[in-house]
Design a protein around this motif. Structure first.
Motif, PDB file in Angstrom:
ATOM      1  N   GLU A  19      -1.764   0.130   2.479  1.00  0.00           N
ATOM      2  CA  GLU A  19      -0.650   0.637   3.308  1.00  0.00           C
ATOM      3  C   GLU A  19      -0.934   0.093   4.826  1.00  0.00           C
ATOM      4  O   GLU A  19      -0.035  -0.492   5.461  1.00  0.00           O
ATOM      5  CB  GLU A  19      -0.933   2.015   3.393  1.00  0.00           C
ATOM      6  CG  GLU A  19      -0.471   2.802   2.155  1.00  0.00           C
ATOM      7  CD  GLU A  19      -0.962   4.220   2.237  1.00  0.00           C
ATOM      8  OE1 GLU A  19      -0.023   4.972   1.522  1.00  0.00           O
ATOM      9  OE2 GLU A  19      -1.731   4.524   2.731  1.00  0.00           O
ATOM     10  N   ALA A  57       0.473  -3.452   4.897  1.00  0.00           N
ATOM     11  CA  ALA A  57       1.953  -3.489   4.728  1.00  0.00           C
ATOM     12  C   ALA A  57       2.893  -3.209   6.251  1.00  0.00           C
ATOM     13  O   ALA A  57       3.731  -3.732   6.645  1.00  0.00           O
ATOM     14  CB  ALA A  57       2.477  -2.336   3.819  1.00  0.00           C
ATOM     15  N   GLN A 109       7.449  -5.205   1.703  1.00  0.00           N
ATOM     16  CA  GLN A 109       7.217  -3.887   1.577  1.00  0.00           C
ATOM     17  C   GLN A 109       7.448  -2.634   0.361  1.00  0.00           C
ATOM     18  O   GLN A 109       6.792  -2.045  -0.028  1.00  0.00           O
ATOM     19  CB  GLN A 109       8.346  -3.360   2.406  1.00  0.00           C
ATOM     20  CG  GLN A 109       8.165  -4.098   4.184  1.00  0.00           C
ATOM     21  CD  GLN A 109       6.761  -3.416   4.399  1.00  0.00           C
ATOM     22  OE1 GLN A 109       6.232  -2.444   4.538  1.00  0.00           O
ATOM     23  NE2 GLN A 109       5.795  -4.518   5.019  1.00  0.00           N
ATOM     24  N   ASN A 110       8.523  -3.332  -0.472  1.00  0.00           N
ATOM     25  CA  ASN A 110       8.716  -2.735  -1.710  1.00  0.00           C
ATOM     26  C   ASN A 110       7.681  -3.086  -2.703  1.00  0.00           C
ATOM     27  O   ASN A 110       7.078  -2.035  -3.302  1.00  0.00           O
ATOM     28  CB  ASN A 110      10.000  -3.297  -2.418  1.00  0.00           C
ATOM     29  CG  ASN A 110      11.213  -2.959  -1.711  1.00  0.00           C
ATOM     30  OD1 ASN A 110      11.476  -2.025  -0.945  1.00  0.00           O
ATOM     31  ND2 ASN A 110      12.382  -3.824  -2.068  1.00  0.00           N
ATOM     32  N   LYS A 137       4.577  -0.572  -1.428  1.00  0.00           N
ATOM     33  CA  LYS A 137       4.643   0.812  -1.961  1.00  0.00           C
ATOM     34  C   LYS A 137       4.499   1.054  -3.441  1.00  0.00           C
ATOM     35  O   LYS A 137       3.963   1.836  -3.849  1.00  0.00           O
ATOM     36  CB  LYS A 137       6.206   1.185  -1.825  1.00  0.00           C
ATOM     37  CG  LYS A 137       6.667   2.800  -2.183  1.00  0.00           C
ATOM     38  CD  LYS A 137       8.124   3.008  -1.765  1.00  0.00           C
ATOM     39  CE  LYS A 137       8.306   4.355  -2.043  1.00  0.00           C
ATOM     40  NZ  LYS A 137       7.984   4.909  -3.185  1.00  0.00           N
ATOM     41  N   ARG A 138       5.014   0.243  -4.318  1.00  0.00           N
ATOM     42  CA  ARG A 138       4.995   0.129  -5.946  1.00  0.00           C
ATOM     43  C   ARG A 138       3.520  -0.209  -6.234  1.00  0.00           C
ATOM     44  O   ARG A 138       2.905   0.903  -6.874  1.00  0.00           O
ATOM     45  CB  ARG A 138       5.546  -1.204  -6.380  1.00  0.00           C
ATOM     46  CG  ARG A 138       5.554  -0.917  -7.863  1.00  0.00           C
ATOM     47  CD  ARG A 138       6.314  -2.107  -8.610  1.00  0.00           C
ATOM     48  NE  ARG A 138       5.753  -3.353  -8.685  1.00  0.00           N
ATOM     49  CZ  ARG A 138       6.188  -4.437  -9.224  1.00  0.00           C
ATOM     50  NH1 ARG A 138       7.337  -4.204 -10.218  1.00  0.00           N
ATOM     51  NH2 ARG A 138       5.790  -5.598  -9.443  1.00  0.00           N
ATOM     52  N   ASP A 188       1.721   3.494  -5.170  1.00  0.00           N
ATOM     53  CA  ASP A 188       2.268   4.363  -5.993  1.00  0.00           C
ATOM     54  C   ASP A 188       1.435   4.447  -7.458  1.00  0.00           C
ATOM     55  O   ASP A 188       1.253   5.318  -7.846  1.00  0.00           O
ATOM     56  CB  ASP A 188       3.801   4.227  -6.191  1.00  0.00           C
ATOM     57  CG  ASP A 188       4.548   4.911  -5.044  1.00  0.00           C
ATOM     58  OD1 ASP A 188       3.951   5.565  -4.261  1.00  0.00           O
ATOM     59  OD2 ASP A 188       5.684   4.630  -4.994  1.00  0.00           O
TER      60      ASP A 188
END
Length: 274
Positions: free
Chosen positions: A226, A229, A257-258, A261-262, A265
């Motif tokens: 994070e 990013a 960025q995607n 996040k993946r 997650d």
């Protein structure tokens, strides 16, 4: 006296009269010692073997990739970036021969070498001495230099403008001093990031990933990714080149960025249930 090169990681040592017992890079948990045992070569032996050559390809205007064929060590690609009266070699490879020297000189030579992290230090001092270049390594990774040289500049802080249009960013992750290179004029002025494997392009070229250790499959913590990013989102870029000749050609900033996040997650258990 020989400057030995580890066959597994491709990093060169300072001069020694006897073969080292261990590779300082490979015995650390992010790398590995070959199951067949530690082995060494020298640049002179590599050249004399007539086994290797360097493939130098034009990737886009102002950018050439340099890759050793057949693959040696980790097998990374280095990149020669041409600026206005200033050329920078991003990351390094172990093999260097007369043909490579001649081609690089035709492309304007090398003014500086910048490294993403210790796994790609390879024969950086050989390259620097050959082309009369300086070497930029973040001070947080100083302990991993296996061949010291007065040509090495240990930079500090989060960013360093090496020359107009070229900025190093320390984003950590894979190593504490892990860095990426921002080339502002790349991709027709939309910006390029050269990331080593600090940000690695995956098989699906619209995604990237982040790891503490790639060969040993040790992930980075979610808070680290994070933070990375956030830093990456502050840089303007449209394209990413990684250490293994993989490229996110367009809209790379959004892809990073995607991907972050993946990744987070997945670590947090909200991406899937299995």
């Amino acid at each position: 006296m020989n400057k030995f090169i580890c066959n597994t990681c491709g990093v060169q040592t300072e001069s020694a009269g006897t073969v080292p017992e261990h590779c300082w890079i490979c015995t650390e948990e992010r790398q590995y010692v070959n199951p067949k045992g530690q082995s060494w070569t020298t640049l002179e032996e590599m050249v004399a073997s007539n086994t290797y050559s360097n493939e130098i390809l034009s990737e886009e205007e102002g950018l050439s990739s340099i890759t050793t064929v057949p693959s040696f060590g980790i097998g990374q690609t280095a990149y020669l970036v041409q600026g206005e009266n200033f050329n920078i070699l991003w990351d390094c490879i172990s093999y260097l021969d007369t043909a490579t020297i001649e081609t690089v000189k035709e492309l304007g030579g090398i003014d500086a070498i910048a490294l993403s992290h210790p796994h790609y230090y390879s024969t950086q001092v050989e390259w620097a001495e050959t082309f009369d270049a300086v070497i930029y390594i973040h001070e947080d990774d100083k302990q991993w230099v296996t061949r010291p040289s007065d040509r090495i500049i240990f930079w500090s802080g989060e960013t360093l403008e090496v020359a107009e249009g070229f900025t190093l960013h320390r984003i950590g992750g894979h190593f504490k001093g892990a860095a990426i290179l921002e080339w502002k004029d790349g991709s027709a002025g939309k910006g390029v990031l050269l990331t080593g494997d600090i940000v690695r392009v995956v098989a699906d070229r619209q995604w990237v990933s982040f790891m503490y250790s790639y060969p040993n499959f040790i992930p980075l913590p979610a808070p680290t990714v994070e933070r990375m990013a956030v830093q990456l989102n502050e840089i303007r870029f449209d394209r990413v080149y990684d250490a293994f000749h993989r490229i996110v050609m367009n809209e790379a900033r959004e892809a990073v960025q995607n991907s972050a996040k993946r990744y987070v997650d997945a670590l947090n258990g909200v991406l899937f249930k299995t």
